[in-house]
Design a protein around this motif. Structure first.
Motif, short mmCIF file in Angstrom:
data_model
loop_
_atom_site.label_atom_id
_atom_site.label_comp_id
_atom_site.label_asym_id
_atom_site.label_seq_id
_atom_site.Cartn_x
_atom_site.Cartn_y
_atom_site.Cartn_z
N ILE A 58 0.78 -1.12 -0.01
CA ILE A 58 -0.07 0.17 0.47
C ILE A 58 0.89 1.53 -0.27
CG2 ILE A 58 -1.62 1.73 0.95
CD1 ILE A 58 -2.23 -1.13 2.49
N VAL A 59 0.57 2.20 -1.20
CA VAL A 59 1.48 3.74 -1.36
C VAL A 59 0.95 4.18 0.15
CG1 VAL A 59 -0.55 4.82 -2.29
CG2 VAL A 59 2.34 5.11 -2.99
N PRO A 60 2.50 4.62 1.09
CA PRO A 60 2.48 5.20 1.95
C PRO A 60 0.67 6.49 2.74
CG PRO A 60 4.61 4.98 1.23
CD PRO A 60 3.90 4.70 -0.04
N GLY A 61 1.23 7.01 1.36
CA GLY A 61 -0.66 8.23 1.87
C GLY A 61 -1.40 7.42 2.10
N TRP A 62 -1.67 6.36 0.97
CA TRP A 62 -3.15 6.26 1.26
C TRP A 62 -4.23 5.94 2.64
CZ3 TRP A 62 -6.79 5.57 -1.41
CH2 TRP A 62 -7.80 4.58 -1.47
N THR A 110 -10.45 18.18 4.39
CA THR A 110 -9.23 18.48 4.91
C THR A 110 -8.07 18.74 3.26
OG1 THR A 110 -8.95 16.88 7.06
CG2 THR A 110 -6.64 17.30 6.15
N SER A 111 -7.09 19.46 4.21
CA SER A 111 -6.18 20.50 2.98
C SER A 111 -5.44 19.10 2.92
CB SER A 111 -5.05 20.94 3.50
OG SER A 111 -4.29 20.86 4.28
N PRO A 112 -4.62 18.62 1.18
CA PRO A 112 -3.98 17.59 0.86
C PRO A 112 -3.46 17.57 1.63
CG PRO A 112 -4.94 18.77 -0.91
CD PRO A 112 -5.08 19.45 0.09
N SER A 113 -2.20 18.73 1.73
CA SER A 113 -1.15 18.28 3.12
C SER A 113 -0.94 17.83 4.09
CB SER A 113 -0.12 19.90 3.33
OG SER A 113 -0.94 20.48 3.85
N ALA A 114 -2.79 17.39 5.07
CA ALA A 114 -2.55 17.23 5.64
C ALA A 114 -3.26 15.55 5.76
CB ALA A 114 -3.87 17.57 6.54
N ILE A 115 -3.88 15.23 4.55
CA ILE A 115 -3.78 14.44 4.23
C ILE A 115 -2.63 12.99 4.10
CG2 ILE A 115 -5.23 12.81 2.28
CD1 ILE A 115 -6.64 15.26 1.70
N LEU A 116 -1.75 13.36 3.32
CA LEU A 116 -0.95 12.82 3.06
C LEU A 116 0.69 12.18 3.87
CD1 LEU A 116 -0.89 12.73 -1.07
CD2 LEU A 116 -2.54 10.77 0.67
N GLN A 117 1.00 11.48 4.20
CA GLN A 117 2.20 11.11 4.71
C GLN A 117 3.13 10.89 3.70
OE1 GLN A 117 1.73 7.45 8.12
NE2 GLN A 117 0.08 9.06 8.92
N ASP A 118 3.27 10.45 3.06
CA ASP A 118 4.29 10.48 2.10
C ASP A 118 4.95 11.66 1.49
OD1 ASP A 118 5.22 10.21 -0.75
OD2 ASP A 118 5.91 8.47 -0.24
N GLU A 119 5.94 12.42 0.70
CA GLU A 119 6.13 14.23 1.15
C GLU A 119 6.03 14.07 -0.58
OE1 GLU A 119 9.75 14.67 3.99
OE2 GLU A 119 9.58 15.23 2.43
N GLN A 120 6.51 12.92 -1.27
CA GLN A 120 6.26 12.82 -2.01
C GLN A 120 4.86 12.66 -3.05
OE1 GLN A 120 7.97 9.85 -5.16
NE2 GLN A 120 7.79 11.10 -6.83
N ILE A 121 4.07 11.52 -2.79
CA ILE A 121 2.37 12.24 -2.92
C ILE A 121 1.90 13.83 -2.10
CG2 ILE A 121 0.61 10.92 -2.59
CD1 ILE A 121 2.11 9.84 -4.83
N ARG A 122 2.01 14.31 -1.13
CA ARG A 122 1.34 15.19 -0.53
C ARG A 122 2.38 16.16 -1.18
NH1 ARG A 122 4.07 15.54 4.91
NH2 ARG A 122 5.43 16.55 3.39
N ALA A 123 2.78 16.06 -1.78
CA ALA A 123 3.83 17.56 -2.73
C ALA A 123 2.87 17.19 -4.24
CB ALA A 123 5.40 17.63 -2.77
N LEU A 124 2.32 15.89 -4.37
CA LEU A 124 1.82 16.31 -6.18
C LEU A 124 0.13 17.14 -5.79
CD1 LEU A 124 2.81 12.48 -7.43
CD2 LEU A 124 3.34 14.87 -8.14
N LEU A 125 -0.47 16.43 -4.59
CA LEU A 125 -1.91 16.58 -4.40
C LEU A 125 -2.05 18.23 -4.06
CD1 LEU A 125 -3.19 13.44 -3.17
CD2 LEU A 125 -3.86 14.45 -5.34
N ASP A 126 -0.84 18.72 -3.15
CA ASP A 126 -0.62 20.32 -2.90
C ASP A 126 -0.76 21.22 -4.24
OD1 ASP A 126 1.22 19.92 -0.36
OD2 ASP A 126 -0.94 19.90 0.03
N GLU A 127 0.23 19.77 -5.52
CA GLU A 127 -0.47 21.37 -6.70
C GLU A 127 -1.67 21.61 -6.91
OE1 GLU A 127 4.39 19.90 -7.05
OE2 GLU A 127 2.91 19.88 -8.99
#
Length: 185
Positions: A113-117, A162-179
């Motif tokens: 499972i991808v870390p941010g899921w 909730t904002s995308p930055s609070a949703i994901l723990q994985d920095e790469q995925i978090r950055a993608l969804l923040d954008e």
């Protein structure tokens, strides 16, 4: 909400803001760009969308055998928004997809499972759970697997906005969804 987009406010236009080419599908025959096209088609077709329109999403996002992909984390808010919209014709199929993803996260080894899921699912959980009491019996009756999930599965549920930055723990995925999901001024 600090820069977040409510799940119900997502639209086809927001799909273009996700860097799909930097994500991975668990099914090599369904690339992330195809997931974007499928979601766009579902938004565009609205009441005319069907189960067949959703079919590619089932293998690309996650299965109990293969795990859950990074494209699933990016697609989740869109799938939830479409499933929650009474004008989406394929709502029952999208709810079944959400139930399938719920089952996959419960039965798949954590390394698949991808870390941010897990965090993304917890934040979408409120909107997903509201589908259990949807006035449309075809929608409310679909996710029977959610009712039997282990008690600890739903701990820490946050609001669907909730904002995308609070949703994901994985920095790469978090950055993608923040954008992708940043509120446009």
């Amino acid at each position: 909400m600090n820069g977040g987009v409510r799940v119900a406010e997502l639209s086809a236009e927001a799909l273009d803001e996700v860097p799909w080419d930097r994500l991975e599908s668990i099914d090599p025959t369904v690339p992330p760009e195809e997931v974007r096209r499928v979601l766009r088609r579902l938004f565009r077709k609205g009441p005319e969308s069907t189960e067949d329109d959703c079919r590619p999403l089932f293998n690309a996002l996650g299965t109990s055998e293969r795990g859950i992909s990074s494209v699933a984390t990016a697609a989740l808010p869109f799938v939830v928004a479409l499933a929650a919209n009474p004008r989406t014709g394929a709502r029952a199929s999208l709810v079944e997809l959400l139930a399938s993803l719920s089952q996959a996260q419960e039965t798949t080894p954590p390394e698949s499972i991808v870390p941010g899921w897990p965090e993304a699912w917890r934040h979408a959980h409120h909107a997903v759970q509201s589908l259990l009491t949807d006035p449309d019996p075809a929608v409310a009756g679909r996710p029977s697997r959610w009712r039997t999930a282990p008690a600890g599965s739903w701990s820490g549920v946050g609001p669907s906005g909730t904002s995308p930055s609070a949703i994901l723990q994985d920095e790469q995925i978090r950055a993608l969804l923040d954008e992708a999901l940043a509120v446009r001024s």
